[in-house]
Design an enzyme around this catalytic site. Structure first.
Site, mmCIF file in Angstrom:
data_model
loop_
_atom_site.group_PDB
_atom_site.id
_atom_site.type_symbol
_atom_site.label_atom_id
_atom_site.label_comp_id
_atom_site.label_asym_id
_atom_site.label_seq_id
_atom_site.Cartn_x
_atom_site.Cartn_y
_atom_site.Cartn_z
ATOM 1 N N VAL A 84 25.656 53.808 67.345
ATOM 2 C CA VAL A 84 25.116 54.612 68.435
ATOM 3 C C VAL A 84 24.954 56.055 67.987
ATOM 4 O O VAL A 84 25.872 56.652 67.441
ATOM 5 C CB VAL A 84 26.071 54.566 69.659
ATOM 6 C CG1 VAL A 84 25.596 55.505 70.755
ATOM 7 C CG2 VAL A 84 26.176 53.155 70.180
ATOM 8 N N CYS A 85 23.761 56.587 68.215
ATOM 9 C CA CYS A 85 23.511 58.007 67.991
ATOM 10 C C CYS A 85 23.662 58.665 69.353
ATOM 11 O O CYS A 85 22.780 58.605 70.185
ATOM 12 C CB CYS A 85 22.099 58.219 67.462
ATOM 13 S SG CYS A 85 21.609 59.941 67.357
ATOM 14 N N LEU A 86 24.797 59.241 69.595
ATOM 15 C CA LEU A 86 25.093 59.777 70.911
ATOM 16 C C LEU A 86 25.681 61.165 70.736
ATOM 17 O O LEU A 86 26.795 61.314 70.255
ATOM 18 C CB LEU A 86 26.089 58.830 71.596
ATOM 19 C CG LEU A 86 26.403 59.037 73.057
ATOM 20 C CD1 LEU A 86 25.145 59.003 73.905
ATOM 21 C CD2 LEU A 86 27.361 57.968 73.537
#
Length: 183
Positions: A84-86
């Protein structure tokens, strides 16, 4: 001030006592899976994902690592690894946040408001910017194909357990099983 390990235990217990199903990976409290449902009012509604969480030694001062185990179609999630790119998780994490925040706020926000300008899945980002309705159809297809309870190892209620089957078998006699021959 409490130690990071004490805080890790408290946050994990708080997550387990909430409505989330948590499955430990090892004996330690650093790696576990959490069952996550897609938010209402989104194309992800109805989807169920197994999310892997890894807590670093420095948690809560360092953010947890989050990844989807089963596939999800999203601009900010790597389709192959599930990473996840969060921003909130990776860059703006604060010790004031806890694990429940990840599943009640951060991940739902990610799914409700994807950021196609910072993609890990370039195809999903391009489709979202080019044709939003086609993007939402693809999201729903992925939900149907990869995000059902059986895709994360859940047994649906329609299936009976081994105990129920053996109980039924013990109640029946050979005469009941045989029946009439087909003409």
């Amino acid at each position: 001030m409490s130690s990071p390990s004490k805080r890790r235990e408290m946050d994990l217990m708080k997550l387990m006592m909430s409505d989330y199903k948590v499955e430990m990976i090892n004996d330690g409290m650093q790696e576990f899976y959490v069952q996550f449902h897609g938010p209402n009012d989104s194309p992800y509604h109805g989807g169920v994902w197994k999310v892997r969480v890894e807590l670093p030694d420095a948690y809560p001062y360092k953010s947890p690592s989050i990844g989807f185990v089963n596939k999800i179609y999203h601009p900010n999630v790597d389709e192959m690894s599930g990473s996840v790119c969060l921003d909130v998780i990776n860059q703006t994490w604060s010790p004031m946040f806890d694990l429940v925040n990840v599943f009640e706020v951060f991940l739902p926000q990610l799914l409700l408001y994807p950021n196609p300008s910072d993609p890990l899945n370039g195809e999903a980002a391009a489709l979202m910017m080019r044709d939003r309705s086609a993007y939402e159809i693809r999201v729903k297809e992925y939900c149907e194909k990869y995000a059902k309870p059986e895709d994360i190892g859940e047994v649906t209620e329609e299936k009976s357990s081994d105990e129920e089957m053996s109980e039924d078998e013990s109640d029946s006699s050979d005469e009941q099983v045989v029946g009439k021959a087909d003409p």
